[in-house]
Design a protein around this motif. Structure first.
Motif, PDB file in Angstrom:
ATOM      1  N   UNK A 130      -5.755  -1.887 -12.186  1.00  0.00           N
ATOM      2  CA  UNK A 130      -4.869  -1.542 -13.339  1.00  0.00           C
ATOM      3  C   UNK A 130      -3.788  -2.312 -13.181  1.00  0.00           C
ATOM      4  N   UNK A 131      -2.809  -2.067 -14.590  1.00  0.00           N
ATOM      5  CA  UNK A 131      -1.720  -3.318 -14.850  1.00  0.00           C
ATOM      6  C   UNK A 131      -0.510  -2.150 -15.030  1.00  0.00           C
ATOM      7  N   UNK A 132      -0.327  -0.975 -14.320  1.00  0.00           N
ATOM      8  CA  UNK A 132       0.914  -0.252 -14.676  1.00  0.00           C
ATOM      9  C   UNK A 132       2.184  -0.923 -14.616  1.00  0.00           C
ATOM     10  N   UNK A 133       2.741  -0.567 -15.680  1.00  0.00           N
ATOM     11  CA  UNK A 133       4.150  -0.915 -15.849  1.00  0.00           C
ATOM     12  C   UNK A 133       5.326  -0.816 -14.529  1.00  0.00           C
ATOM     13  N   UNK A 134       5.931  -1.595 -14.067  1.00  0.00           N
ATOM     14  CA  UNK A 134       7.015  -1.236 -13.155  1.00  0.00           C
ATOM     15  C   UNK A 134       8.307  -1.420 -13.411  1.00  0.00           C
ATOM     16  N   UNK A 135       9.345  -1.385 -12.637  1.00  0.00           N
ATOM     17  CA  UNK A 135      10.782  -1.461 -12.791  1.00  0.00           C
ATOM     18  C   UNK A 135      10.994  -3.051 -13.116  1.00  0.00           C
ATOM     19  N   UNK A 136      12.007  -3.108 -14.090  1.00  0.00           N
ATOM     20  CA  UNK A 136      12.660  -4.607 -14.336  1.00  0.00           C
ATOM     21  C   UNK A 136      11.398  -5.411 -14.621  1.00  0.00           C
ATOM     22  N   UNK A 137      10.623  -5.094 -15.652  1.00  0.00           N
ATOM     23  CA  UNK A 137       9.820  -6.069 -16.183  1.00  0.00           C
ATOM     24  C   UNK A 137       8.614  -6.361 -15.425  1.00  0.00           C
ATOM     25  N   UNK A 138       8.310  -5.814 -14.232  1.00  0.00           N
ATOM     26  CA  UNK A 138       7.099  -6.078 -13.604  1.00  0.00           C
ATOM     27  C   UNK A 138       6.041  -5.377 -13.879  1.00  0.00           C
ATOM     28  N   UNK A 139       4.827  -5.580 -13.246  1.00  0.00           N
ATOM     29  CA  UNK A 139       3.502  -4.915 -13.295  1.00  0.00           C
ATOM     30  C   UNK A 139       3.125  -4.640 -11.762  1.00  0.00           C
ATOM     31  N   UNK A 140       2.426  -3.441 -11.796  1.00  0.00           N
ATOM     32  CA  UNK A 140       1.857  -2.744 -10.557  1.00  0.00           C
ATOM     33  C   UNK A 140       0.322  -3.229 -10.689  1.00  0.00           C
ATOM     34  N   UNK A 165       0.933  -1.241  -0.100  1.00  0.00           N
ATOM     35  CA  UNK A 165      -0.013   0.149  -0.045  1.00  0.00           C
ATOM     36  C   UNK A 165       0.929   1.161  -0.091  1.00  0.00           C
ATOM     37  N   UNK A 166       0.961   1.801  -1.182  1.00  0.00           N
ATOM     38  CA  UNK A 166       1.814   3.270  -1.238  1.00  0.00           C
ATOM     39  C   UNK A 166       0.993   4.172  -0.802  1.00  0.00           C
ATOM     40  N   UNK A 167       0.920   4.890   0.448  1.00  0.00           N
ATOM     41  CA  UNK A 167       0.149   5.676   1.246  1.00  0.00           C
ATOM     42  C   UNK A 167       0.670   7.239   1.048  1.00  0.00           C
ATOM     43  N   UNK A 168      -0.076   7.990   0.104  1.00  0.00           N
ATOM     44  CA  UNK A 168       0.426   9.252  -0.022  1.00  0.00           C
ATOM     45  C   UNK A 168      -0.988  10.067  -0.222  1.00  0.00           C
ATOM     46  N   UNK A 169      -0.760  11.020  -1.084  1.00  0.00           N
ATOM     47  CA  UNK A 169      -2.026  11.715  -1.504  1.00  0.00           C
ATOM     48  C   UNK A 169      -2.958  10.778  -2.272  1.00  0.00           C
ATOM     49  N   UNK A 170      -2.615   9.778  -2.702  1.00  0.00           N
ATOM     50  CA  UNK A 170      -3.385   8.704  -3.165  1.00  0.00           C
ATOM     51  C   UNK A 170      -2.852   7.341  -2.308  1.00  0.00           C
ATOM     52  N   UNK A 171      -3.832   6.402  -2.197  1.00  0.00           N
ATOM     53  CA  UNK A 171      -3.651   5.071  -1.667  1.00  0.00           C
ATOM     54  C   UNK A 171      -3.678   4.229  -2.780  1.00  0.00           C
ATOM     55  N   UNK A 172      -2.863   3.495  -3.223  1.00  0.00           N
ATOM     56  CA  UNK A 172      -2.307   2.501  -4.146  1.00  0.00           C
ATOM     57  C   UNK A 172      -2.174   1.211  -3.580  1.00  0.00           C
ATOM     58  N   UNK A 173      -3.197   0.389  -3.504  1.00  0.00           N
ATOM     59  CA  UNK A 173      -3.152  -1.003  -2.782  1.00  0.00           C
ATOM     60  C   UNK A 173      -2.957  -2.131  -4.087  1.00  0.00           C
ATOM     61  N   UNK A 174      -2.176  -2.957  -4.009  1.00  0.00           N
ATOM     62  CA  UNK A 174      -1.698  -4.059  -4.795  1.00  0.00           C
ATOM     63  C   UNK A 174      -0.737  -4.862  -4.614  1.00  0.00           C
ATOM     64  N   UNK A 175      -0.278  -5.635  -5.804  1.00  0.00           N
ATOM     65  CA  UNK A 175       0.699  -6.590  -5.726  1.00  0.00           C
ATOM     66  C   UNK A 175       1.672  -6.445  -6.837  1.00  0.00           C
ATOM     67  N   UNK A 176       2.945  -7.090  -6.653  1.00  0.00           N
ATOM     68  CA  UNK A 176       3.622  -6.957  -7.604  1.00  0.00           C
ATOM     69  C   UNK A 176       3.808  -8.272  -8.648  1.00  0.00           C
ATOM     70  N   UNK A 177       3.640  -8.293  -9.907  1.00  0.00           N
ATOM     71  CA  UNK A 177       3.612  -9.284 -10.673  1.00  0.00           C
ATOM     72  C   UNK A 177       4.510  -9.115 -12.031  1.00  0.00           C
TER      73      UNK A 177
END
Length: 492
Positions: A282-292, A255-267
Protein backbone atom coordinates in the motif's frame (compact mmCIF):
# COMPACT_ATOMS: atom_id res chain seq x y z
CA UNK A 1 7.77 26.16 26.14
CA UNK A 2 4.96 24.11 24.57
CA UNK A 3 3.27 21.33 26.48
CA UNK A 4 1.70 18.91 23.99
CA UNK A 5 -1.00 16.31 24.65
CA UNK A 6 -1.49 13.31 22.37
CA UNK A 7 -4.76 11.42 22.35
CA UNK A 8 -3.74 8.05 20.95
CA UNK A 9 -6.51 5.46 20.59
CA UNK A 10 -5.88 2.00 19.21
CA UNK A 11 -8.20 -0.90 18.59
CA UNK A 12 -7.56 -2.38 22.05
CA UNK A 13 -6.68 0.60 24.25
CA UNK A 14 -6.33 4.34 24.38
CA UNK A 15 -4.14 6.78 26.21
CA UNK A 16 -3.78 10.49 26.81
CA UNK A 17 -0.08 11.30 26.98
CA UNK A 18 1.60 14.63 27.60
CA UNK A 19 5.05 15.65 26.49
CA UNK A 20 7.45 18.56 26.32
CA UNK A 21 11.08 19.34 25.64
CA UNK A 22 13.47 19.61 28.58
CA UNK A 23 17.16 20.22 28.02
CA UNK A 24 16.95 18.93 24.47
CA UNK A 25 15.05 15.75 25.29
CA UNK A 26 11.41 14.81 24.94
CA UNK A 27 9.80 13.80 28.23
CA UNK A 28 6.50 11.93 28.31
CA UNK A 29 3.88 11.71 31.02
CA UNK A 30 0.96 9.29 30.86
CA UNK A 31 -2.12 11.21 31.99
CA UNK A 32 -4.91 8.71 31.34
CA UNK A 33 -5.26 5.19 29.97
CA UNK A 34 -8.39 3.25 29.07
CA UNK A 35 -9.61 0.11 27.34
CA UNK A 36 -11.19 -0.10 23.90
CA UNK A 37 -12.96 -2.90 22.06
CA UNK A 38 -15.77 -3.24 19.57
CA UNK A 39 -19.04 -4.79 20.72
CA UNK A 40 -21.61 -6.94 18.92
CA UNK A 41 -25.15 -5.63 18.55
CA UNK A 42 -27.90 -7.10 16.35
CA UNK A 43 -25.36 -9.20 14.50
CA UNK A 44 -22.90 -6.38 13.74
CA UNK A 45 -19.70 -5.17 15.40
CA UNK A 46 -19.57 -1.51 16.44
CA UNK A 47 -17.30 0.98 18.20
CA UNK A 48 -18.77 2.98 21.09
CA UNK A 49 -17.53 6.41 20.08
CA UNK A 50 -19.47 8.20 22.80
CA UNK A 51 -17.62 6.24 25.48
CA UNK A 52 -14.28 6.94 23.77
CA UNK A 53 -15.07 10.66 23.60
CA UNK A 54 -15.86 10.66 27.31
CA UNK A 55 -12.46 9.06 27.93
CA UNK A 56 -10.80 11.87 25.95
CA UNK A 57 -12.58 14.42 28.15
CA UNK A 58 -11.57 12.51 31.29
CA UNK A 59 -7.96 12.71 30.18
CA UNK A 60 -8.16 16.45 29.57
CA UNK A 61 -9.77 16.97 32.98
CA UNK A 62 -6.96 15.00 34.60
CA UNK A 63 -4.45 17.19 32.76
CA UNK A 64 -6.10 20.33 34.13
CA UNK A 65 -6.13 18.90 37.67
CA UNK A 66 -2.43 18.09 37.28
CA UNK A 67 -1.74 21.77 36.70
CA UNK A 68 -1.61 21.89 32.90
CA UNK A 69 -3.29 25.21 32.09
CA UNK A 70 -2.22 25.61 28.46
CA UNK A 71 -1.27 23.03 25.82
CA UNK A 72 -1.53 21.87 22.25
CA UNK A 73 -3.65 18.80 21.48
CA UNK A 74 -3.55 16.22 18.69
CA UNK A 75 -5.55 13.04 18.08
CA UNK A 76 -4.77 9.78 16.30
CA UNK A 77 -6.66 6.48 15.98
CA UNK A 78 -6.84 3.51 13.63
CA UNK A 79 -7.90 3.97 10.00
CA UNK A 80 -10.74 3.11 7.56
CA UNK A 81 -13.74 3.32 9.93
CA UNK A 82 -16.13 6.23 9.52
CA UNK A 83 -19.06 8.21 10.92
CA UNK A 84 -22.05 9.55 8.98
CA UNK A 85 -23.37 12.90 10.22
CA UNK A 86 -26.82 14.33 9.51
CA UNK A 87 -27.74 17.98 8.87
CA UNK A 88 -27.60 18.70 12.60
CA UNK A 89 -24.14 17.17 12.95
CA UNK A 90 -25.42 14.10 14.80
CA UNK A 91 -24.49 10.49 14.04
CA UNK A 92 -26.84 8.80 11.58
CA UNK A 93 -25.61 5.36 12.58
CA UNK A 94 -23.22 3.73 15.02
CA UNK A 95 -19.72 3.32 13.60
CA UNK A 96 -19.08 -0.17 12.25
CA UNK A 97 -15.85 -1.85 13.37
CA UNK A 98 -13.57 -2.83 10.50
CA UNK A 99 -13.49 -6.48 11.62
CA UNK A 100 -17.25 -6.78 11.09
CA UNK A 101 -18.10 -9.53 8.61
CA UNK A 102 -20.45 -7.44 6.43
CA UNK A 103 -17.65 -6.69 3.93
CA UNK A 104 -16.79 -10.33 3.21
CA UNK A 105 -16.94 -10.69 -0.57
CA UNK A 106 -17.52 -6.95 -1.11
CA UNK A 107 -14.21 -6.35 -2.89
CA UNK A 108 -14.80 -9.24 -5.29
CA UNK A 109 -18.32 -8.01 -6.10
CA UNK A 110 -17.26 -4.41 -6.62
CA UNK A 111 -14.34 -5.30 -8.88
CA UNK A 112 -16.28 -7.86 -10.92
CA UNK A 113 -19.42 -5.75 -11.31
CA UNK A 114 -18.26 -2.14 -11.33
CA UNK A 115 -14.55 -1.23 -11.56
CA UNK A 116 -11.38 -3.23 -12.21
CA UNK A 117 -9.06 -3.71 -9.27
CA UNK A 118 -6.09 -2.79 -11.50
CA UNK A 119 -7.62 0.62 -12.17
CA UNK A 120 -8.41 1.28 -8.51
CA UNK A 121 -4.82 0.48 -7.54
CA UNK A 122 -3.42 2.73 -10.29
CA UNK A 123 -5.58 5.57 -9.02
CA UNK A 124 -5.10 5.11 -5.27
CA UNK A 125 -2.07 2.89 -4.68
CA UNK A 126 -3.91 1.37 -1.72
CA UNK A 127 -3.83 -2.33 -0.93
CA UNK A 128 -6.91 -4.52 -1.20
CA UNK A 129 -8.19 -5.26 2.29
CA UNK A 130 -11.79 -6.32 2.90
CA UNK A 131 -12.20 -3.61 5.54
CA UNK A 132 -11.13 -0.63 3.40
CA UNK A 133 -13.60 2.25 3.57
CA UNK A 134 -14.32 1.89 -0.14
CA UNK A 135 -15.72 -1.60 0.45
CA UNK A 136 -17.43 -0.62 3.70
CA UNK A 137 -19.29 2.20 1.93
CA UNK A 138 -20.08 -0.10 -1.00
CA UNK A 139 -22.11 -2.36 1.31
CA UNK A 140 -23.55 0.46 3.46
CA UNK A 141 -27.26 1.25 3.12
CA UNK A 142 -27.52 3.62 0.12
CA UNK A 143 -30.45 5.58 1.52
CA UNK A 144 -28.46 6.32 4.66
CA UNK A 145 -25.45 7.38 2.59
CA UNK A 146 -27.67 9.85 0.71
CA UNK A 147 -28.81 11.33 4.02
CA UNK A 148 -25.23 11.94 5.18
CA UNK A 149 -24.30 15.61 5.25
CA UNK A 150 -20.71 14.75 6.15
CA UNK A 151 -18.61 11.57 6.21
CA UNK A 152 -15.78 11.71 8.73
CA UNK A 153 -13.23 9.14 9.81
CA UNK A 154 -12.99 8.35 13.51
CA UNK A 155 -10.33 10.91 14.56
CA UNK A 156 -11.97 13.53 12.34
CA UNK A 157 -15.17 12.93 14.31
CA UNK A 158 -13.41 13.48 17.64
CA UNK A 159 -11.88 16.72 16.33
CA UNK A 160 -15.37 17.74 15.23
CA UNK A 161 -16.81 17.01 18.67
CA UNK A 162 -14.08 19.11 20.31
CA UNK A 163 -14.01 22.07 17.91
CA UNK A 164 -17.14 22.01 15.76
CA UNK A 165 -14.93 21.99 12.66
CA UNK A 166 -15.17 19.16 10.10
CA UNK A 167 -11.98 17.98 8.40
CA UNK A 168 -10.71 14.89 6.62
CA UNK A 169 -7.08 14.55 7.72
CA UNK A 170 -5.00 13.36 4.79
CA UNK A 171 -2.98 10.45 6.23
CA UNK A 172 -6.14 8.74 7.45
CA UNK A 173 -8.24 9.73 4.44
CA UNK A 174 -5.77 7.86 2.24
CA UNK A 175 -6.79 4.60 3.95
CA UNK A 176 -10.29 4.98 2.50
CA UNK A 177 -8.86 3.76 -0.84
CA UNK A 178 -10.63 6.73 -2.42
CA UNK A 179 -7.89 9.36 -2.75
CA UNK A 180 -6.32 9.82 -6.16
CA UNK A 181 -2.50 9.84 -6.07
CA UNK A 182 -2.30 12.21 -9.03
CA UNK A 183 -4.96 14.81 -8.17
CA UNK A 184 -4.42 14.46 -4.40
CA UNK A 185 -8.19 14.61 -3.99
CA UNK A 186 -11.10 12.21 -3.64
CA UNK A 187 -11.40 10.34 -6.92
CA UNK A 188 -14.55 11.43 -8.76
CA UNK A 189 -15.09 8.05 -10.45
CA UNK A 190 -14.96 6.16 -7.15
CA UNK A 191 -17.33 8.64 -5.52
CA UNK A 192 -19.73 8.24 -8.41
CA UNK A 193 -19.86 4.46 -8.23
CA UNK A 194 -20.82 4.77 -4.55
CA UNK A 195 -23.44 7.41 -5.30
CA UNK A 196 -21.58 9.97 -3.19
CA UNK A 197 -20.73 13.64 -3.75
CA UNK A 198 -17.46 15.39 -2.97
CA UNK A 199 -19.21 17.85 -0.65
CA UNK A 200 -20.22 14.96 1.62
CA UNK A 201 -16.57 14.75 2.63
CA UNK A 202 -14.73 17.52 4.42
CA UNK A 203 -11.68 19.45 3.28
CA UNK A 204 -8.49 17.38 3.12
CA UNK A 205 -6.24 18.72 5.85
CA UNK A 206 -2.51 18.11 6.33
CA UNK A 207 -0.79 17.23 9.62
CA UNK A 208 0.49 20.29 11.44
CA UNK A 209 -2.53 22.45 10.57
CA UNK A 210 -3.82 24.59 13.45
CA UNK A 211 -7.53 23.91 13.93
CA UNK A 212 -8.36 26.41 16.66
CA UNK A 213 -9.54 25.97 20.23
CA UNK A 214 -11.95 23.80 22.19
CA UNK A 215 -15.59 24.75 21.78
CA UNK A 216 -16.86 27.43 24.18
CA UNK A 217 -18.97 24.90 26.09
CA UNK A 218 -15.79 23.12 27.21
CA UNK A 219 -13.82 26.25 28.03
CA UNK A 220 -16.68 27.84 30.01
CA UNK A 221 -16.77 24.88 32.38
CA UNK A 222 -13.25 25.59 33.61
CA UNK A 223 -12.53 21.85 33.67
CA UNK A 224 -10.17 21.73 30.71
CA UNK A 225 -6.82 23.26 29.74
CA UNK A 226 -6.71 26.05 27.18
CA UNK A 227 -5.94 23.84 24.18
CA UNK A 228 -4.66 24.88 20.78
CA UNK A 229 -5.88 22.07 18.55
CA UNK A 230 -3.25 20.80 16.10
CA UNK A 231 -4.08 18.30 13.37
CA UNK A 232 -1.82 15.35 14.07
CA UNK A 233 -1.16 12.56 11.55
CA UNK A 234 -4.46 11.03 12.61
CA UNK A 235 -3.73 7.54 11.32
CA UNK A 236 -1.81 5.94 14.18
CA UNK A 237 0.75 4.36 11.84
CA UNK A 238 1.45 7.74 10.24
CA UNK A 239 2.17 9.18 13.69
CA UNK A 240 4.25 6.11 14.59
CA UNK A 241 6.42 6.54 11.49
CA UNK A 242 7.10 10.16 12.45
CA UNK A 243 8.24 8.69 15.78
CA UNK A 244 10.85 6.38 14.20
CA UNK A 245 14.32 7.46 15.44
CA UNK A 246 15.96 6.86 12.06
CA UNK A 247 19.54 7.92 11.37
CA UNK A 248 20.22 9.99 8.29
CA UNK A 249 22.37 8.17 5.74
CA UNK A 250 21.30 4.60 6.57
CA UNK A 251 18.74 2.65 4.55
CA UNK A 252 16.06 1.85 7.09
CA UNK A 253 12.70 0.16 7.22
CA UNK A 254 10.15 0.26 9.99
CA UNK A 255 7.80 -2.14 11.68
CA UNK A 256 4.96 -0.54 13.61
CA UNK A 257 4.05 -3.35 15.96
CA UNK A 258 0.68 -3.30 17.68
CA UNK A 259 -2.69 -4.89 17.02
CA UNK A 260 -1.48 -4.87 13.40
CA UNK A 261 2.09 -5.25 12.21
CA UNK A 262 2.89 -2.70 9.49
CA UNK A 263 6.23 -3.26 7.80
CA UNK A 264 7.47 -0.82 5.22
CA UNK A 265 9.60 2.13 4.21
CA UNK A 266 9.13 5.88 4.09
CA UNK A 267 9.15 7.22 0.55
CA UNK A 268 8.67 10.54 -1.22
CA UNK A 269 6.99 8.96 -4.25
CA UNK A 270 4.41 6.19 -4.43
CA UNK A 271 5.04 2.81 -6.04
CA UNK A 272 1.80 1.66 -7.62
CA UNK A 273 2.80 -0.58 -10.52
CA UNK A 274 1.73 -4.12 -11.31
CA UNK A 275 4.39 -5.74 -9.10
CA UNK A 276 3.37 -3.68 -6.09
CA UNK A 277 -0.32 -4.41 -6.76
CA UNK A 278 0.28 -8.16 -6.97
CA UNK A 279 2.20 -8.08 -3.68
CA UNK A 280 -0.67 -6.04 -2.15
CA UNK A 281 1.61 -3.29 -0.87
CA UNK A 282 0.00 0.00 0.00
CA UNK A 283 0.94 3.66 -0.49
CA UNK A 284 -0.74 5.38 2.43
CA UNK A 285 -0.03 9.06 2.79
CA UNK A 286 2.39 10.15 5.50
CA UNK A 287 3.27 13.43 7.18
CA UNK A 288 5.15 16.15 5.30
CA UNK A 289 4.56 14.84 1.79
CA UNK A 290 5.79 11.30 2.41
CA UNK A 291 4.22 7.94 1.64
CA UNK A 292 4.02 4.88 3.86
CA UNK A 293 4.87 2.06 1.46
CA UNK A 294 4.02 -0.94 3.61
CA UNK A 295 2.52 -4.37 4.06
CA UNK A 296 -0.31 -5.13 6.49
CA UNK A 297 0.39 -8.21 8.60
CA UNK A 298 -1.91 -9.59 11.25
CA UNK A 299 -0.02 -8.59 14.37
CA UNK A 300 -0.39 -8.78 18.12
CA UNK A 301 -4.14 -9.08 17.70
CA UNK A 302 -3.58 -12.83 17.79
CA UNK A 303 -1.85 -12.82 21.18
CA UNK A 304 -4.30 -10.22 22.49
CA UNK A 305 -7.14 -12.60 21.71
CA UNK A 306 -5.34 -15.64 23.14
CA UNK A 307 -4.66 -13.71 26.33
CA UNK A 308 -8.30 -12.60 26.56
CA UNK A 309 -9.58 -16.14 25.98
CA UNK A 310 -7.42 -17.37 28.87
CA UNK A 311 -8.93 -14.83 31.24
CA UNK A 312 -6.04 -12.34 30.98
CA UNK A 313 -4.38 -14.27 33.81
CA UNK A 314 -0.92 -13.67 32.36
CA UNK A 315 0.60 -10.36 31.30
CA UNK A 316 2.05 -10.00 27.81
CA UNK A 317 5.52 -10.09 29.34
CA UNK A 318 4.69 -13.36 31.13
CA UNK A 319 3.34 -14.87 27.90
CA UNK A 320 6.54 -13.87 26.09
CA UNK A 321 8.62 -15.42 28.88
CA UNK A 322 6.57 -18.64 28.70
CA UNK A 323 7.00 -18.68 24.92
CA UNK A 324 10.77 -18.34 25.31
CA UNK A 325 10.86 -21.59 27.27
CA UNK A 326 9.17 -23.51 24.43
CA UNK A 327 10.71 -25.18 21.39
CA UNK A 328 11.30 -22.73 18.55
CA UNK A 329 9.28 -23.13 15.31
CA UNK A 330 7.48 -26.22 16.66
CA UNK A 331 4.13 -25.06 15.24
CA UNK A 332 3.49 -22.35 12.65
CA UNK A 333 0.39 -20.69 11.22
CA UNK A 334 -0.13 -18.59 8.10
CA UNK A 335 -0.98 -15.64 10.31
CA UNK A 336 -2.08 -13.29 7.53
CA UNK A 337 -4.82 -15.68 6.44
CA UNK A 338 -8.36 -14.32 6.57
CA UNK A 339 -9.36 -17.00 9.07
CA UNK A 340 -7.39 -15.14 11.77
CA UNK A 341 -9.02 -11.75 11.10
CA UNK A 342 -11.90 -12.21 13.56
CA UNK A 343 -12.44 -15.89 14.42
CA UNK A 344 -14.96 -17.07 17.00
CA UNK A 345 -12.01 -18.30 19.08
CA UNK A 346 -8.39 -17.45 18.25
CA UNK A 347 -6.82 -20.22 20.33
CA UNK A 348 -8.97 -22.90 18.74
CA UNK A 349 -8.46 -21.44 15.26
CA UNK A 350 -4.69 -21.76 15.73
CA UNK A 351 -5.07 -25.33 16.99
CA UNK A 352 -7.34 -26.22 14.05
CA UNK A 353 -4.81 -24.85 11.57
CA UNK A 354 -2.04 -26.91 13.14
CA UNK A 355 -4.17 -30.07 13.07
CA UNK A 356 -5.11 -29.51 9.44
CA UNK A 357 -1.49 -28.95 8.43
CA UNK A 358 -0.15 -31.96 10.35
CA UNK A 359 1.79 -30.01 12.97
CA UNK A 360 1.95 -30.41 16.75
CA UNK A 361 -1.09 -28.74 18.31
CA UNK A 362 -0.17 -25.95 20.80
CA UNK A 363 -1.80 -27.07 24.04
CA UNK A 364 -0.69 -24.36 26.48
CA UNK A 365 -0.73 -20.54 26.46
CA UNK A 366 3.08 -20.59 26.21
CA UNK A 367 3.03 -22.82 23.13
CA UNK A 368 0.27 -20.74 21.54
CA UNK A 369 2.32 -17.62 22.16
CA UNK A 370 5.47 -19.23 20.72
CA UNK A 371 3.52 -20.31 17.63
CA UNK A 372 2.26 -16.74 17.12
CA UNK A 373 5.64 -15.06 17.65
CA UNK A 374 7.53 -17.52 15.42
CA UNK A 375 4.92 -17.17 12.68
CA UNK A 376 5.01 -13.38 12.88
CA UNK A 377 8.82 -13.32 12.58
CA UNK A 378 8.60 -15.46 9.44
CA UNK A 379 5.85 -13.21 8.05
CA UNK A 380 8.16 -10.25 8.65
CA UNK A 381 10.88 -12.01 6.66
CA UNK A 382 8.49 -12.50 3.74
CA UNK A 383 7.43 -8.86 3.88
CA UNK A 384 11.02 -7.59 4.07
CA UNK A 385 12.05 -9.67 1.06
CA UNK A 386 9.09 -8.24 -0.86
CA UNK A 387 9.91 -4.72 0.29
CA UNK A 388 13.48 -4.99 -0.96
CA UNK A 389 12.34 -6.47 -4.27
CA UNK A 390 9.65 -3.85 -4.84
CA UNK A 391 11.75 -0.82 -3.86
CA UNK A 392 15.12 -2.02 -5.18
CA UNK A 393 16.72 -1.13 -1.84
CA UNK A 394 18.69 -3.27 0.61
CA UNK A 395 17.83 -2.20 4.15
CA UNK A 396 20.54 -2.01 6.81
CA UNK A 397 18.33 -1.70 9.86
CA UNK A 398 14.74 -2.39 10.86
CA UNK A 399 13.21 -0.08 13.46
CA UNK A 400 10.47 -1.76 15.49
CA UNK A 401 8.27 0.80 17.24
CA UNK A 402 5.08 0.52 19.26
CA UNK A 403 4.00 -1.88 21.96
CA UNK A 404 5.40 -4.93 20.20
CA UNK A 405 8.89 -3.48 20.53
CA UNK A 406 8.77 -4.68 24.15
CA UNK A 407 8.82 -8.31 22.99
CA UNK A 408 12.50 -9.29 23.18
CA UNK A 409 11.87 -12.83 21.90
CA UNK A 410 10.10 -11.60 18.77
CA UNK A 411 12.64 -8.83 18.18
CA UNK A 412 15.60 -11.23 18.35
CA UNK A 413 13.84 -13.81 16.13
CA UNK A 414 13.14 -11.05 13.60
CA UNK A 415 16.81 -9.99 13.58
CA UNK A 416 17.92 -13.61 13.19
CA UNK A 417 15.61 -14.37 10.28
CA UNK A 418 16.09 -11.06 8.46
CA UNK A 419 19.84 -11.10 8.98
CA UNK A 420 20.00 -7.38 9.75
CA UNK A 421 20.22 -5.16 12.81
CA UNK A 422 16.91 -4.57 14.60
CA UNK A 423 16.42 -1.51 16.80
CA UNK A 424 13.42 -1.29 19.10
CA UNK A 425 11.64 1.72 20.53
CA UNK A 426 10.16 4.05 21.34
CA UNK A 427 7.32 1.92 22.67
CA UNK A 428 4.92 4.87 22.58
CA UNK A 429 6.04 5.85 19.08
CA UNK A 430 2.53 6.83 17.99
CA UNK A 431 2.13 9.33 20.81
CA UNK A 432 5.73 10.48 20.29
CA UNK A 433 5.10 11.14 16.59
CA UNK A 434 1.81 12.88 17.35
CA UNK A 435 3.56 15.14 19.88
CA UNK A 436 6.50 15.77 17.52
CA UNK A 437 4.14 17.16 14.85
CA UNK A 438 2.59 19.43 17.47
CA UNK A 439 6.03 20.69 18.50
CA UNK A 440 6.95 21.36 14.86
CA UNK A 441 3.67 23.22 14.38
CA UNK A 442 4.36 25.36 17.47
CA UNK A 443 7.93 26.15 16.38
CA UNK A 444 9.62 24.17 19.17
CA UNK A 445 11.19 21.87 16.56
CA UNK A 446 12.36 22.94 13.10
CA UNK A 447 11.34 19.95 11.01
CA UNK A 448 11.00 16.17 10.82
CA UNK A 449 14.77 15.66 10.75
CA UNK A 450 15.28 17.54 14.01
CA UNK A 451 12.30 15.75 15.56
CA UNK A 452 13.86 12.35 14.81
CA UNK A 453 17.22 13.40 16.22
CA UNK A 454 15.51 14.51 19.43
CA UNK A 455 13.51 11.25 19.59
CA UNK A 456 16.66 9.15 19.11
CA UNK A 457 18.37 10.98 21.96
CA UNK A 458 15.35 10.79 24.22
CA UNK A 459 14.55 7.09 23.82
CA UNK A 460 17.77 5.10 23.29
CA UNK A 461 16.88 1.90 21.40
CA UNK A 462 17.62 -1.68 22.30
CA UNK A 463 19.77 -3.20 19.54
CA UNK A 464 19.42 -6.81 18.34
CA UNK A 465 22.05 -8.25 16.06
CA UNK A 466 21.37 -11.39 14.01
CA UNK A 467 22.36 -14.84 15.19
CA UNK A 468 22.42 -18.03 13.10
CA UNK A 469 19.11 -19.93 12.74
CA UNK A 470 19.57 -23.74 12.96
CA UNK A 471 18.32 -25.60 9.87
CA UNK A 472 17.29 -22.31 8.33
CA UNK A 473 16.61 -23.63 4.81
CA UNK A 474 14.46 -26.51 6.10
CA UNK A 475 12.48 -24.04 8.19
CA UNK A 476 11.91 -21.73 5.22
CA UNK A 477 10.83 -24.64 3.01
CA UNK A 478 8.34 -25.71 5.67
CA UNK A 479 7.04 -22.15 6.04
CA UNK A 480 6.61 -21.90 2.28
CA UNK A 481 4.58 -25.12 2.17
CA UNK A 482 2.33 -23.90 5.00
CA UNK A 483 1.57 -20.70 3.12
CA UNK A 484 1.01 -22.54 -0.17
CA UNK A 485 -1.49 -24.81 1.56
CA UNK A 486 -3.34 -21.74 2.83
CA UNK A 487 -3.34 -20.19 -0.63
CA UNK A 488 -4.81 -23.34 -2.18
CA UNK A 489 -7.58 -23.36 0.43
CA UNK A 490 -8.43 -19.70 -0.25
CA UNK A 491 -8.78 -20.41 -3.98
CA UNK A 492 -11.31 -23.20 -3.52
Amino acid sequence: MTYAIAVDIGASSGRVIGGNLKQGKLELNEIHRFENAFTEKDGYDYWDLDVLFEEILKGLKKAKKAGIECCTLGIDTWGVDYVLLDEAGEKLHDAYAYRDSRTIGAAERLHSETVDWDLVYKKTGIQKQIFNTLYQLYVHDRNQLKQAKKILLIPDYFYYRLTGKAINEATNASTTQMLNLHTREYDSDLLKLLGLKREQFAQLTEPGTLLGSLKAEFMESGDYPDCTIVVAPTHDTASAVVGVPAEHGREWAYLSSGTWSLLGAERHRPLNGAAQREANYTNEWGAYGTFRFLKNIVGLWMIQEVRREHGARSSYAELAEAAGAEEAFRSLVACSGSRFLNPAGMSEEIRDFCRESGQPVPDTPGRLARCIFDSLALAYLDAMRELERLTGNAYEVLHIVGGGANNKLLSQSTADLLGIEVRTGPFEATAVGNIAVQLIASGELADLGEARRIIAGSFPPDVYRPKPVPDREKLLDRWKSINQLTLKESLR
